[in-house]
Design a protein around this motif. Structure first.
Motif, PDB file in Angstrom:
ATOM      1  N   ASP A 142       0.830  -1.209   0.000  1.00 41.30           N
ATOM      2  CA  ASP A 142       0.000   0.000   0.000  1.00 41.30           C
ATOM      3  C   ASP A 142       0.864   1.259   0.000  1.00 41.30           C
ATOM      4  OD1 ASP A 142      -2.456  -1.380  -0.012  1.00 41.30           O
ATOM      5  OD2 ASP A 142      -2.436  -1.574   2.171  1.00 41.30           O
TER       6      ASP A 142
ATOM      7  N   ARG B 290      -4.009  -1.305   7.176  1.00 39.22           N
ATOM      8  CA  ARG B 290      -5.384  -1.755   6.914  1.00 39.22           C
ATOM      9  C   ARG B 290      -5.983  -2.277   8.216  1.00 39.22           C
ATOM     10  NH1 ARG B 290      -7.187  -2.036   1.821  1.00 39.22           N
ATOM     11  NH2 ARG B 290      -5.636  -1.633   0.216  1.00 39.22           N
TER      12      ARG B 290
ATOM     13  N   LEU C 136      -8.285   1.309   4.537  1.00 42.20           N
ATOM     14  CA  LEU C 136      -6.870   1.638   4.384  1.00 42.20           C
ATOM     15  C   LEU C 136      -6.666   3.035   4.958  1.00 42.20           C
ATOM     16  CD1 LEU C 136      -3.988   1.308   3.244  1.00 42.20           C
ATOM     17  CD2 LEU C 136      -4.882   2.193   1.058  1.00 42.20           C
TER      18      LEU C 136
END
Length: 155
Positions: A37, A141, A146
């Motif tokens: 991410d 997360r 997120l």
């Protein structure tokens, strides 16, 4: 003398072992998901900068750990908030003269959050400030969301 296991028991054990391995291999490990991410957020940010003829920002991995802690705190509290006293807690020891911060969350991915940031005047300004050449990104997360903290600064 050792008696071999009957084939059915051996097959069951092998199947159980393979199932465990498959789960471990395919399950997202939180740290790996956070790195993925973070990498995606960096890519999205730099794509927006390059599209406007600005140079990429470089990732500060050490400061990203602090940004991740901030994201974790937001996720735990279930609300967005900016860092307190970034000069004292985050930028000590870094030669900087300008600082910006974006915080946000999404139920989708970093691309969705970057689009949201670009629609917000203050967040967009941080992303597109030409003098910013470094960034720290903390992503986590939790409960289907997120949470992201992005520190921008010049060096």
């Amino acid at each position: 003398m050792h008696t071999p296991l009957p084939p059915t028991r051996t097959v069951r054990r092998a199947a159980a072992l393979l199932t465990c391995v498959a789960v471990l291999v395919t399950a997202p490990i939180p740290a790996m998901a956070a790195l993925r991410d973070r990498r995606q957020m960096l890519t999205e940010t730099n794509d927006d900068r390059v599209a406007r003829e600005l140079r990429d920002v470089r990732l500060n991995a050490e400061l990203s750990d602090l940004a991740r802690r901030h994201s974790r705190a937001m996720a735990r509290q279930g609300r967005l908030f900016h860092t307190r006293d970034p000069e004292r807690y985050y930028l000590r020891g870094i030669g900087w003269s300008a600082w910006g911060e974006n915080v946000g969350y999404t139920t989708e991915d970093a691309r969705d959050l970057e689009r949201r940031f670009m629609k917000s005047r203050p967040h967009r300004a941080n992303i597109l400030t030409a003098r910013f050449d470094h960034v720290a990104i903390g992503a986590i997360r939790r409960d289907g969301k997120l949470w992201v903290t992005v520190f921008f600064y010049d060096d």
